[in-house]
Motif scaffolding. Structure first.
Motif, mmCIF file in Angstrom:
data_model
loop_
_atom_site.group_PDB
_atom_site.id
_atom_site.type_symbol
_atom_site.label_atom_id
_atom_site.label_comp_id
_atom_site.label_asym_id
_atom_site.label_seq_id
_atom_site.Cartn_x
_atom_site.Cartn_y
_atom_site.Cartn_z
ATOM 1 N N CYS A 161 20.735 -6.533 -5.250
ATOM 2 C CA CYS A 161 20.271 -7.002 -6.553
ATOM 3 C C CYS A 161 18.807 -6.656 -6.790
ATOM 4 C CB CYS A 161 20.514 -8.508 -6.697
ATOM 5 S SG CYS A 161 19.450 -9.509 -5.677
ATOM 6 N N VAL A 162 18.318 -7.048 -7.933
ATOM 7 C CA VAL A 162 17.024 -6.603 -8.432
ATOM 8 C C VAL A 162 15.851 -7.035 -7.560
ATOM 9 C CG1 VAL A 162 16.735 -8.621 -9.926
ATOM 10 C CG2 VAL A 162 15.609 -6.471 -10.528
ATOM 11 N N THR A 163 15.978 -8.114 -6.794
ATOM 12 C CA THR A 163 14.852 -8.563 -5.969
ATOM 13 C C THR A 163 14.473 -7.550 -4.898
ATOM 14 O OG1 THR A 163 16.439 -9.871 -4.681
ATOM 15 C CG2 THR A 163 15.131 -11.040 -6.327
ATOM 16 N N TRP A 164 15.314 -6.534 -4.681
ATOM 17 C CA TRP A 164 14.986 -5.455 -3.744
ATOM 18 C C TRP A 164 14.364 -4.252 -4.465
ATOM 19 C CZ3 TRP A 164 14.949 -6.077 1.398
ATOM 20 C CH2 TRP A 164 15.660 -7.159 1.920
ATOM 21 N N ARG A 165 14.117 -4.379 -5.750
ATOM 22 C CA ARG A 165 13.410 -3.302 -6.453
ATOM 23 C C ARG A 165 12.001 -3.191 -5.877
ATOM 24 N NH1 ARG A 165 13.355 -4.507 -12.503
ATOM 25 N NH2 ARG A 165 11.169 -5.066 -12.125
ATOM 26 N N TYR A 166 11.509 -1.978 -5.694
ATOM 27 C CA TYR A 166 10.296 -1.804 -4.892
ATOM 28 C C TYR A 166 9.067 -2.430 -5.546
ATOM 29 C CZ TYR A 166 7.509 0.359 -1.216
ATOM 30 O OH TYR A 166 6.692 0.565 -0.123
ATOM 31 N N HIS A 189 0.798 -1.224 0.000
ATOM 32 C CA HIS A 189 0.000 0.000 0.000
ATOM 33 C C HIS A 189 0.835 1.282 0.000
ATOM 34 C CE1 HIS A 189 -3.253 -2.757 0.879
ATOM 35 N NE2 HIS A 189 -2.679 -3.114 2.010
ATOM 36 N N ASP A 190 1.991 1.252 0.617
ATOM 37 C CA ASP A 190 2.785 2.469 0.780
ATOM 38 C C ASP A 190 3.619 2.745 -0.471
ATOM 39 O OD1 ASP A 190 1.855 2.913 3.375
ATOM 40 O OD2 ASP A 190 3.350 1.540 4.216
ATOM 41 N N PRO A 191 3.733 3.995 -0.867
ATOM 42 C CA PRO A 191 4.511 4.325 -2.066
ATOM 43 C C PRO A 191 6.002 4.113 -1.835
ATOM 44 C CG PRO A 191 3.812 6.327 -0.944
ATOM 45 C CD PRO A 191 3.106 5.186 -0.267
ATOM 46 N N GLU A 192 6.712 3.934 -2.921
ATOM 47 C CA GLU A 192 8.156 3.766 -2.863
ATOM 48 C C GLU A 192 8.815 5.043 -2.360
ATOM 49 O OE1 GLU A 192 11.883 3.145 -6.001
ATOM 50 O OE2 GLU A 192 9.852 2.508 -6.550
ATOM 51 N N PRO A 193 9.725 4.938 -1.391
ATOM 52 C CA PRO A 193 10.462 6.142 -0.964
ATOM 53 C C PRO A 193 11.228 6.748 -2.134
ATOM 54 C CG PRO A 193 10.765 4.338 0.598
ATOM 55 C CD PRO A 193 10.064 3.756 -0.594
ATOM 56 N N ALA A 194 11.301 8.055 -2.166
ATOM 57 C CA ALA A 194 11.934 8.741 -3.291
ATOM 58 C C ALA A 194 13.393 8.352 -3.466
ATOM 59 C CB ALA A 194 11.807 10.250 -3.094
ATOM 60 N N ASP A 195 14.055 7.979 -2.367
ATOM 61 C CA ASP A 195 15.482 7.652 -2.430
ATOM 62 C C ASP A 195 15.758 6.153 -2.354
ATOM 63 O OD1 ASP A 195 14.623 7.365 0.155
ATOM 64 O OD2 ASP A 195 16.212 8.570 1.084
ATOM 65 N N TRP A 196 14.729 5.331 -2.594
ATOM 66 C CA TRP A 196 14.918 3.884 -2.447
ATOM 67 C C TRP A 196 15.939 3.331 -3.442
ATOM 68 C CZ3 TRP A 196 14.704 0.203 0.863
ATOM 69 C CH2 TRP A 196 14.779 -1.127 0.445
ATOM 70 N N GLU A 197 15.821 3.696 -4.717
ATOM 71 C CA GLU A 197 16.760 3.178 -5.714
ATOM 72 C C GLU A 197 18.175 3.690 -5.455
ATOM 73 O OE1 GLU A 197 16.697 0.922 -8.601
ATOM 74 O OE2 GLU A 197 15.232 0.313 -7.091
ATOM 75 N N GLU A 198 18.289 4.901 -4.949
ATOM 76 C CA GLU A 198 19.609 5.420 -4.577
ATOM 77 C C GLU A 198 20.215 4.574 -3.454
ATOM 78 O OE1 GLU A 198 21.634 9.518 -2.763
ATOM 79 O OE2 GLU A 198 19.543 9.502 -3.424
ATOM 80 N N LEU A 199 19.390 4.229 -2.463
ATOM 81 C CA LEU A 199 19.858 3.390 -1.364
ATOM 82 C C LEU A 199 20.225 2.000 -1.854
ATOM 83 C CD1 LEU A 199 20.269 2.750 1.667
ATOM 84 C CD2 LEU A 199 17.811 2.217 1.778
#
Length: 337
Positions: free
Chosen positions: A29-34, A12-22
């Protein structure tokens, strides 16, 4: 420096704006893509929470937790949170990674304090009934980096890692015993000469569909259903997103166009992770020994790509050791409050 937590329900919660940067800073790896975390959370057998750890507003790490409630639920997915249970820290959809990581390398005491603060924040969020934690895929030397003094350790299957510091597959063959080397070479030549068999290695999006990957994974997943807290089968939307992206490599075997064997590799600059293998049985049109031939193709790809090594995952430890892999001991660490 004070710690703040961003506790997210990926459904339900949107992806944090800095998630991909983190994720990039932590080389995850890719399995942590939001979007993949969201797809996994919708199909998981227990509610999933993702906690982003922040200091002075800057994201420094993440912890993934499944909420294992004490009350039994019917159906594949328990949509509501229980009043009590265990925090199960694990990497979604991937037993070869840990469910906690940092963008940098905190000192041991700082790491313990950060993870201790994360657990305290989760319990404030969930309630006093969440009294214990299970840390999965704990490697030697890591227990002292985790919070909690009273522990129960349960050894689990070791993690196989194959270093690939070679110029080509021939250097790998030279390290194997003669019988293994000869059988791998003989089968590789046999498969290559089979006019009805097509073997391809490349971006997964070019070689396989999510539906094909799901079909072959289904049989392999059944082998692990007896595990404690087994992983739920990956849903089709998850596999569609996974193989359709830029960070997954496939090794595909097709017989006159029909997919009969598939390995999915999560690409990484240094240590790609072999996520899964699936194959049709010989009585269903498959081929014997494709499993071992797949390792030949993996090593060929890894050496040609200049990788440091391959994370071959868990299971089949004896076979992977015979192929030159190091077996890293692993454990689940249960810590009551």
């Amino acid at each position: 420096m004070s710690l703040t937590l961003q506790i997210l329900d990926p459904r339900h919660d949107p992806e944090p704006a800095d998630w991909e940067e983190l994720r990039g800073a932590a080389r995850q790896c890719v399995t942590w893509r939001y979007d993949l975390l969201r797809a996994y959370a919708w199909a998981a057998q227990a509610p999933l929470l993702l906690t982003v750890l922040r200091q002075a507003g800057t994201a420094i790490g993440a912890v993934s937790v499944s909420l294992r409630g004490f009350r039994p639920h019917r159906g594949a997915y328990a949509g509501r949170r229980d009043f009590a249970g265990i925090l199960d820290v694990h990497a979604p959809a991937n037993r070869s990674q840990k469910g906690w990581w940092f963008a940098g390398d905190p000192a041991p005491e700082q790491r313990r304090e950060l993870l201790r603060g994360c657990l305290r924040g989760l319990r404030r969020e969930l309630g006093a009934g969440w009294r214990g934690t299970v840390w999965r895929e704990v490697s030697p030397g890591e227990p002292e980096l985790l919070p909690g003094r009273v522990r129960v350790t349960l050894p689990t299957a070791p993690l196989a890692r194959l270093a690939t510091p070679w110029r080509g597959v021939g250097d790998w063959y030279a390290l194997l015993d003669r019988a293994r080397r000869d059988s791998l070479r003989r089968r590789a030549k046999k498969f290559a000469a089979d006019p009805s068999l097509s073997i391809q290695v490349g971006p997964a999006r070019d070689l396989v569909s999510g539906a094909e990957a799901a079909e072959l994974r289904a049989e392999n997943d059944l082998k692990h259903r007896s595990r404690l807290f087994p992983l739920a089968p990956l849903p089709l939307p998850y596999l569609d997103a996974l193989v359709g992206g830029d960070e997954v490599v496939a090794i595909s075997y097709r017989d006159d166009g029909r997919l009969i064997g598939l390995s999915l590799i999560l690409d990484h600059p240094d240590w790609p992770i072999c996520l899964s293998w699936g194959a049709r049985l010989p009585e269903d049109g498959g081929r014997k020994h494709l499993y071992f031939d797949g390792y030949v193709r993996m090593v060929e790809w890894a050496t040609a790509s200049g990788k440091t090594g391959l994370v071959l995952g868990k299971g089949q430890a004896e076979a992977k050791s015979a192929l030159g892999a190091d077996l890293v001991p692993s454990a689940a660490l249960a810590v009551p409050l």
